[in-house]
Enzyme design. Structure first.
Site, short mmCIF file in Angstrom:
data_model
loop_
_atom_site.label_atom_id
_atom_site.label_comp_id
_atom_site.label_asym_id
_atom_site.label_seq_id
_atom_site.Cartn_x
_atom_site.Cartn_y
_atom_site.Cartn_z
CG HIS A 84 5.87 7.53 -32.82
ND1 HIS A 84 6.41 8.12 -33.93
CD2 HIS A 84 4.52 7.59 -32.95
CE1 HIS A 84 5.42 8.53 -34.72
NE2 HIS A 84 4.28 8.22 -34.15
CG LEU A 136 18.16 4.04 -37.24
CD1 LEU A 136 18.12 3.03 -36.11
CD2 LEU A 136 19.34 4.96 -37.08
#
Length: 208
Positions: A110, A94
């Site tokens: 994750h 990002l």
């Protein structure tokens, strides 16, 4: 009503878990406003269309510079007026500008128990390969807020799953998704949608 943008790069199994949880009432006070992918052929886009969810493709390959891509992604998200950005298998780093624009409003799933097996280079099957190489007896998944680091934001939820001697990276990946990711990602979204989280000194607390 919390408007969510789900960012994906692949098949969208976590997206499906979110969709199912909203339909089943496990996630309340939230809706998916848009699903965005960096890949035109991502099956996650088809999943979204099947449920009448708007989709968009914003790919770095379509822009001459990373800066142009970064601005295009920000403008796309802004145009859908989203309150929360969910990274569900999104394999693009990002831009800083986006993190600054949506502080405390971006979460990621994750496939390990952070801080183990996370950070640069740890994504997809590589995470599970590393777990097996190390000989771990347990692994799991983590939902965390996104900051400017890689997997360094405040942890919202974690769930452990066992590692078996006969596991391959593929079987372990499947177990982590089914027993951890698909449970804690919807749970985290529901907590956020109902204002049941607070952050204090990089620690996240859940409550009524």
């Amino acid at each position: 009503m919390l408007r969510i943008a789900v960012l994906v790069s692949g098949g969208g199994t976590n997206l499906q878990a979110i969709i199912d949880s909203i339909k089943q009432g496990k996630i309340t006070n939230a809706e998916i406003g848009v699903v965005i992918s960096n890949k035109k052929q991502a099956y996650a886009l088809e999943r979204a269309k099947q449920y009448g969810i708007k989709t968009a493709v914003v790919s770095p390959k379509d822009y001459q510079s990373r800066e142009e891509f970064d601005m295009a992604l920000c403008k796309t998200l802004d145009s859908y007026q989203v309150d929360l950005i969910v990274l569900a298998g999104y394999l693009v780093i990002l831009p800083k500008i986006l993190i600054e624009r949506y502080p405390g409003k971006i979460i990621n799933i994750h496939p390990s128990l952070i801080p183990a097996f996370c950070g640069p280079g740890f994504y997809g099957l590589r995470v599970h390969e590393a777990v097996l190489e190390r000989g771990n007896k347990i692994t799991g998944a983590t939902v965390h807020f996104v900051d400017e680091g890689t997997d360094t934001g405040p942890i919202i939820l974690q769930k452990a799953v066992p590692v078996y001697e006969q596991d391959t990276p593929e079987t372990l990946q499947k177990r982590v998704m089914e027993e951890a990711e698909w449970t804690i990602l919807p749970e985290a979204i529901d907590l956020i949608a109902n204002n049941r989280l607070r952050i204090d000194k990089n620690k996240v607390y859940a409550g009524e």
